[in-house]
Design a protein around this motif. Structure first.
Motif, short mmCIF file in Angstrom:
data_model
loop_
_atom_site.label_atom_id
_atom_site.label_comp_id
_atom_site.label_asym_id
_atom_site.label_seq_id
_atom_site.Cartn_x
_atom_site.Cartn_y
_atom_site.Cartn_z
N ARG A 7 0.83 -1.21 0.00
CA ARG A 7 0.00 0.00 0.00
C ARG A 7 0.86 1.25 0.00
NH1 ARG A 7 -2.87 -3.10 3.73
NH2 ARG A 7 -2.07 -1.87 5.47
N ARG A 8 2.00 1.20 0.68
CA ARG A 8 2.90 2.34 0.72
C ARG A 8 3.52 2.60 -0.66
NH1 ARG A 8 8.29 2.66 1.62
NH2 ARG A 8 8.49 0.52 2.31
N LEU A 9 3.70 1.54 -1.45
CA LEU A 9 4.30 1.69 -2.78
C LEU A 9 3.30 2.12 -3.85
CD1 LEU A 9 6.70 -1.39 -2.95
CD2 LEU A 9 7.28 0.99 -2.49
N GLU A 10 2.02 1.92 -3.60
CA GLU A 10 1.00 2.23 -4.61
C GLU A 10 1.13 3.63 -5.22
OE1 GLU A 10 -1.33 0.69 -6.38
OE2 GLU A 10 -0.76 -1.21 -5.50
N PRO A 11 1.32 4.69 -4.44
CA PRO A 11 1.43 6.02 -5.05
C PRO A 11 2.63 6.16 -5.99
CG PRO A 11 1.11 6.21 -2.68
CD PRO A 11 1.34 4.76 -2.98
N HIS A 12 3.61 5.26 -5.87
CA HIS A 12 4.82 5.31 -6.68
C HIS A 12 4.78 4.30 -7.83
CE1 HIS A 12 6.52 7.76 -3.48
NE2 HIS A 12 6.07 6.85 -2.63
N PHE A 13 3.63 3.70 -8.07
CA PHE A 13 3.55 2.62 -9.05
C PHE A 13 4.02 3.05 -10.44
CE2 PHE A 13 1.19 0.40 -12.40
CZ PHE A 13 1.77 -0.85 -12.25
N ALA A 14 3.60 4.21 -10.92
CA ALA A 14 3.97 4.66 -12.27
C ALA A 14 5.49 4.79 -12.40
CB ALA A 14 3.28 5.98 -12.60
N GLU A 15 6.13 5.35 -11.37
CA GLU A 15 7.59 5.50 -11.40
C GLU A 15 8.27 4.13 -11.36
OE1 GLU A 15 11.27 5.88 -8.59
OE2 GLU A 15 9.30 6.22 -7.73
N ILE A 16 7.78 3.24 -10.52
CA ILE A 16 8.36 1.90 -10.40
C ILE A 16 8.21 1.16 -11.73
CG2 ILE A 16 8.04 -0.36 -9.30
CD1 ILE A 16 7.36 1.22 -6.71
N LEU A 17 7.05 1.26 -12.34
CA LEU A 17 6.82 0.59 -13.61
C LEU A 17 7.73 1.14 -14.70
CD1 LEU A 17 5.27 -1.39 -15.36
CD2 LEU A 17 3.52 0.37 -15.69
N SER A 18 7.87 2.43 -14.78
CA SER A 18 8.72 3.00 -15.82
C SER A 18 10.18 2.60 -15.62
CB SER A 18 8.58 4.52 -15.89
OG SER A 18 9.07 5.13 -14.73
N ARG A 19 10.63 2.56 -14.38
CA ARG A 19 12.00 2.13 -14.11
C ARG A 19 12.19 0.66 -14.46
NH1 ARG A 19 13.74 4.14 -8.24
NH2 ARG A 19 15.64 3.04 -8.86
N TYR A 20 11.21 -0.17 -14.13
CA TYR A 20 11.30 -1.60 -14.46
C TYR A 20 11.32 -1.79 -15.97
CZ TYR A 20 10.26 -6.53 -14.86
OH TYR A 20 10.33 -7.85 -15.19
N GLU A 21 10.45 -1.07 -16.67
CA GLU A 21 10.40 -1.18 -18.13
C GLU A 21 11.68 -0.66 -18.78
OE1 GLU A 21 6.70 0.81 -19.00
OE2 GLU A 21 5.61 -1.10 -18.99
N ALA A 22 12.38 0.25 -18.11
CA ALA A 22 13.65 0.76 -18.62
C ALA A 22 14.79 -0.22 -18.39
CB ALA A 22 13.98 2.10 -17.96
N GLY A 23 14.54 -1.30 -17.64
CA GLY A 23 15.53 -2.35 -17.47
C GLY A 23 16.17 -2.44 -16.10
N GLU A 24 15.74 -1.62 -15.15
CA GLU A 24 16.32 -1.69 -13.81
C GLU A 24 15.88 -2.97 -13.10
OE1 GLU A 24 16.62 1.68 -11.15
OE2 GLU A 24 15.89 2.95 -12.78
N PRO A 25 16.76 -3.59 -12.33
CA PRO A 25 16.38 -4.79 -11.58
C PRO A 25 15.53 -4.45 -10.35
CG PRO A 25 18.69 -4.27 -11.22
CD PRO A 25 18.18 -3.29 -12.24
N PHE A 26 14.83 -5.44 -9.85
CA PHE A 26 13.97 -5.26 -8.68
C PHE A 26 14.72 -4.68 -7.49
CE2 PHE A 26 11.62 -9.10 -10.45
CZ PHE A 26 10.58 -8.35 -10.99
N ASP A 27 15.91 -5.21 -7.24
CA ASP A 27 16.67 -4.80 -6.05
C ASP A 27 17.07 -3.33 -6.09
OD1 ASP A 27 16.44 -7.30 -4.93
OD2 ASP A 27 18.33 -8.01 -5.77
N THR A 28 17.40 -2.82 -7.25
CA THR A 28 17.77 -1.41 -7.38
C THR A 28 16.58 -0.51 -7.09
OG1 THR A 28 19.41 -2.00 -9.05
CG2 THR A 28 18.78 0.31 -8.92
N ILE A 29 15.44 -0.86 -7.66
CA ILE A 29 14.22 -0.09 -7.43
C ILE A 29 13.83 -0.17 -5.95
CG2 ILE A 29 11.77 0.13 -8.01
CD1 ILE A 29 12.51 -1.18 -10.76
N ALA A 30 13.90 -1.38 -5.40
CA ALA A 30 13.51 -1.59 -4.01
C ALA A 30 14.38 -0.80 -3.04
CB ALA A 30 13.57 -3.08 -3.69
#
Length: 62
Positions: A7-30
């Motif tokens: 729930r805390r991450l929900e407001p950041h979903f668009a940013e997380i998705l764009s970073r993931y689609e750009a190729g960043e790994p889960f751990d870097t985003i996390a």
């Protein structure tokens, strides 16, 4: 784990998705969101995002 972190991450979903689609790994985003890489993965899966194949999945196809 409770759903608090998701729930805390929900407001950041668009940013997380764009970073993931750009190729960043889960751990870097996390690391930027003070959570585990598996939590980022669960967030994306919860939104129906198709994940990139892992290196192990790619090796199995070869």
């Amino acid at each position: 784990m409770s759903g608090y972190v998701l729930r805390r991450l929900e407001p950041h979903f668009a940013e997380i998705l764009s970073r993931y689609e750009a190729g960043e790994p889960f751990d870097t985003i996390a690391a930027d969101h003070a959570c585990a890489g598996s939590t980022v993965r669960r967030l994306l899966l919860g939104h129906g995002i198709e994940l990139r194949p892992t290196k192990w999945q790619l090796r199995a196809r070869a």
